[in-house]
Design a protein around this motif. Sequence first.
Motif, PDB file in Angstrom:
ATOM      1  N   GLU A 771       0.800  -0.729   0.226  1.00 46.60           N
ATOM      2  CA  GLU A 771       0.224   0.014  -0.311  1.00 46.60           C
ATOM      3  C   GLU A 771       0.548   0.985  -0.154  1.00 46.60           C
ATOM      4  OE1 GLU A 771      -0.095  -1.862   4.195  1.00 46.60           O
ATOM      5  OE2 GLU A 771      -0.217  -2.339   2.157  1.00 46.60           O
ATOM      6  N   ASP A 774       2.562   3.273  -5.500  1.00 46.39           N
ATOM      7  CA  ASP A 774       2.135   3.437  -6.519  1.00 46.39           C
ATOM      8  C   ASP A 774       2.572   3.358  -7.861  1.00 46.39           C
ATOM      9  OD1 ASP A 774      -0.533   3.618  -4.461  1.00 46.39           O
ATOM     10  OD2 ASP A 774       0.256   5.420  -4.831  1.00 46.39           O
ATOM     11  N   TRP A 775       1.964   2.475  -8.640  1.00 47.28           N
ATOM     12  CA  TRP A 775       3.313   2.724  -9.985  1.00 47.28           C
ATOM     13  C   TRP A 775       1.803   3.362 -11.162  1.00 47.28           C
ATOM     14  CZ3 TRP A 775       7.432   0.395 -10.286  1.00 47.28           C
ATOM     15  CH2 TRP A 775       7.927  -0.728  -9.028  1.00 47.28           C
ATOM     16  N   HIS A 776       2.727   3.783 -11.781  1.00 51.12           N
ATOM     17  CA  HIS A 776       1.466   4.464 -13.057  1.00 51.12           C
ATOM     18  C   HIS A 776       2.518   4.377 -14.735  1.00 51.12           C
ATOM     19  CE1 HIS A 776       0.142   7.048  -9.898  1.00 51.12           C
ATOM     20  NE2 HIS A 776       1.506   6.723  -9.160  1.00 51.12           N
ATOM     21  N   PRO A 782      -2.592   3.016 -15.632  1.00 54.11           N
ATOM     22  CA  PRO A 782      -1.568   1.645 -14.889  1.00 54.11           C
ATOM     23  C   PRO A 782      -1.090   1.186 -16.037  1.00 54.11           C
ATOM     24  CG  PRO A 782      -4.104   1.580 -15.198  1.00 54.11           C
ATOM     25  CD  PRO A 782      -4.101   2.505 -15.808  1.00 54.11           C
ATOM     26  N   MET A 795       6.770   5.125  -9.868  1.00 57.21           N
ATOM     27  CA  MET A 795       6.179   4.730  -8.847  1.00 57.21           C
ATOM     28  C   MET A 795       6.269   6.100  -8.374  1.00 57.21           C
ATOM     29  SD  MET A 795      10.080   2.132  -7.476  1.00 57.21           S
ATOM     30  CE  MET A 795      11.048   2.805  -7.231  1.00 57.21           C
ATOM     31  N   ARG A 796       5.412   5.870  -7.317  1.00 57.13           N
ATOM     32  CA  ARG A 796       5.351   6.534  -6.226  1.00 57.13           C
ATOM     33  C   ARG A 796       5.679   5.996  -4.624  1.00 57.13           C
ATOM     34  NH1 ARG A 796       0.454  10.471  -4.001  1.00 57.13           N
ATOM     35  NH2 ARG A 796       0.699  11.708  -2.607  1.00 57.13           N
ATOM     36  N   LYS A 798       5.292   6.172  -0.791  1.00 60.26           N
ATOM     37  CA  LYS A 798       4.791   6.674   0.547  1.00 60.26           C
ATOM     38  C   LYS A 798       4.985   5.962   1.278  1.00 60.26           C
ATOM     39  CE  LYS A 798       1.179   5.453  -0.976  1.00 60.26           C
ATOM     40  NZ  LYS A 798      -0.131   5.086  -1.865  1.00 60.26           N
ATOM     41  N   TYR A 818       8.871  10.791  -5.687  1.00 52.44           N
ATOM     42  CA  TYR A 818       7.672  10.372  -6.947  1.00 52.44           C
ATOM     43  C   TYR A 818       9.198   9.502  -8.319  1.00 52.44           C
ATOM     44  CZ  TYR A 818       5.222   9.615 -11.328  1.00 52.44           C
ATOM     45  OH  TYR A 818       4.387   9.681 -12.421  1.00 52.44           O
ATOM     46  N   PRO A 833       1.254  12.874  -8.756  1.00 51.90           N
ATOM     47  CA  PRO A 833      -0.227  12.771  -8.369  1.00 51.90           C
ATOM     48  C   PRO A 833       0.025  13.852  -7.724  1.00 51.90           C
ATOM     49  CG  PRO A 833       1.671  10.980  -7.546  1.00 51.90           C
ATOM     50  CD  PRO A 833       2.101  11.505  -8.630  1.00 51.90           C
TER      51      PRO A 833
END
Length: 889
Positions: A771, A774-776, A782, A795-796, A798, A818, A833
């Motif tokens: 969690e 995050d992937w972009h 996606p 990728m983020r 967090k 990021y 984001p």
Amino acid sequence: MATLAPSLAFRPCCFNCGAVESSPPSKLCAASASASHYVFKSKCTRRPARLEVEKTLSAQVCQNAVTTRPDFRACASSSRVSVDETQPVFTPTTEVDELQKVSTYLFRTDLGGLVSVSVGKKNVNYAVTIDVSSLQTTRGGHKLVLIWGVYTSDSSSYMHLGSQCFTPDAKTGSIETPFTQTSFDTFALELGFEAKQTPFYLSFLLKSPLRDGSGDFEIRNHLSAKFCVPVGLNAGVPSPMGLSFSTDGSLNFAIFSRHAQGVVLCLYDDTTADRPALELDLDPYINRSGDIWHASMESTWNFVSYGYRFKGSFSQGDGYKSHLESVLLDPYAKIIVNSIPNHHDLGLPPKYLGRLCKEPDFDWGGDVHLNLPMEKLVVYRLNVMRFTEHKSSKLPPDIAGTFSGVTEKVHHLKDLGVNAILLEPIFSFDEQKGPYFPRHFFSPTNLHGPSRGSISAINSMKEMVKKLHANGIEVLLEVVFTHTADGALQRIDDSSYYYAHIGEGIETTNVLNCNYPTVQQMILSSLRHWVTEFHIDGFCFINASSLLRGFHGEYLSRPPLIEAIAFDPLLSKAKLIADYWDPHGVAPKDTRFPHWKRWAELNTNFCNDVRKFFRGEGLLSDLATRLCGSGDIFSDGRGPAFSFNYIARNTGLPLVDLVSFSGGGLASELSWNCGEEGPTTKTAVLERRLKQIRNFLFVLYVSLGVPILNMGDECGQSSWGSPSYADRKPFDWNALATGFGIQITEFISFLSSFRLKRSDLLEQRNFLKEENIDWHGSDHSPPRWEDPDCKFLAMRLKVDKAESQLSSESSQTKGDLYIACNATDHSESVVLPPPPEGMTWHHLVDTALPFPGFFSTEGKPVLEQMAGLYTYEMKPYSCTLFEASNGND
């Protein structure tokens, strides 16, 4: 032992052991080789079942013995010794003085009697007392004579001692000395020798006249061979292996050889001599325990080095005689003497000897292991000689290319942000083949010492480690235990140390049988030695796949050596890194390196997948796996900290060549020349190459795991497209002052500092939670993980809010990261984001921008184009980094 009646003290003086000439072993040697038996204290070794009386007599005869010795028999080599003859002195005594350090030997004669021999120190000299009892013969009278002689390595060639009272036998050189009868069937005498004449062997038999006066008959041991005992050369002990020193100054020698028929200890009084000054056969009864041959001496006297000759431990094919005469290095020697002059001129392999001295004392000044957490490491791999041998290092000739040279360049390591160095193998090695072909495992090569000597190499290496530790830098060693140079351990016991056969097409001449108990113990002892004596912090095991092989070359699921290292009380605390590479490609594909949660691995998959991505191949899923710590390899109870990542290494193409050469023969390198092969003046190609170098370094440092930077990559060191290790050049310190060297060095320093600053995300011992990532893909969609045409991934990372609340106040201000990588040939519009509440995205790295603006410590804030929308244009073949912060950090 009872007080002896008056006896003769025989003290011959000043025999000199010179160079020896080989001749075939004699029949006497063969007879003597099956020689004797004795009992010491209350213990009998190899006792014949019929001799029950020994159980009682041994306790009585040996109750005054200070030390104990096992069985002894003479097993001589074939050497002749020059002798300086002097007048012996005979001193009658009425009582035997108290002997010190007594070794007692009890023999059974061929007539059933007993012969007790005690060898000990009387003041500073040696005394040998011989008691004969219970002869049980009706043939002899009441007279007994000792027929004796002394020798060093040839029992058939006694050293003649001049005497006015007794004339040595013209043929054998033996001397006759009468016993004194102390009771009806008991005889005794004593012989004395000066300590400086030792070590040697005393060989003897007994002679008694027949009752009818018709002649004499000889009395030998129960095997009908001569009696033989060592004087000045004691049995020694089988442990520790190698050369060791007792608190009283005595020396102990111990070496393994299961299949040797005989072992000769060779002592040199001159390191330049071609042949030993003294050779001493080690007796298989007294000087052997199991498969360990051992002996001890009270002093080195004038000897300075030593080695061994082995008989029968190799096949007697071509070159048998030269092998038989070869003097080999003790595998456990701690200090090594350079090869003997003119050895190469004779067409023979180089010869190395062990020094007969203790390791020099060293003042560590309170130095201790740093014990840095593995996830905090930033590693720099270097070759000690190549690092400073170039004249551009501006070091004195005696310092350049040595451990001391590394010490002088600590500031460069600190500038790079390095906190650990990985040294290429520093063991003594084959100078023709390079450091990855070791000759020895317990000492640094003399080539790395300021004076190119063994002592200077040891001291300068310890000084280097001490200074590096003082500067917060750990020292790791690459070690090679899978194979050796030619002539390293060969001819000691080939069938124990080496494989006879592994598989088709695989050369096994020099391949070590690492999981064989004796070889395993040697490796463990070597590793412990480097940790304790040199304060080494960890090891990288080259060709680690070979460490998984069993006795017959089969792959083991629980190799004893790997497990022993993992659970060793000392070694388990060191960094253990497996370079799990199979040079022959024969390891089963499903074979995983057994780690017991202690072994890290050099991550070849990281190198291959990152190279593929930036040359337009591979999958996004592969890159994502490497960025997050290679969970496909290390999610088995370890974590990303066990992944040692690299882009380039000391074999294969260096970093600058990785983006400059991709022609024929380089397919396995996964390189890309960026549009033109080799050197070029085209601006577009040069800019693309520079971006690629920045990209590789960027991904190396922002990926979870331990980054390894290779020597020379910070300044563009090239091998001109050759992947061969032999074509690597010395480090050119002038290159650091070039435009390329300046910007890449500063970039590496920035990345190292950033890893430390954001250790909450980038220096993790455990994998990040799903969690928290995050992937972009392209256009903020996606990622298409398995689409080979997709070459953009972001990728983020967090910040974990739960962990943040438990951390210090300063870390609560840290925001998300990021990271984006674009391997396409066109620009990509990055949609960032929304940052965490109260924070703003700051742009820290863009590898496509010109120097000095392509990285920034503070970063530039990314302006919001519209409500909640942040975008950034990424150039082709580039990487970028953003950090969310409140602007006050």
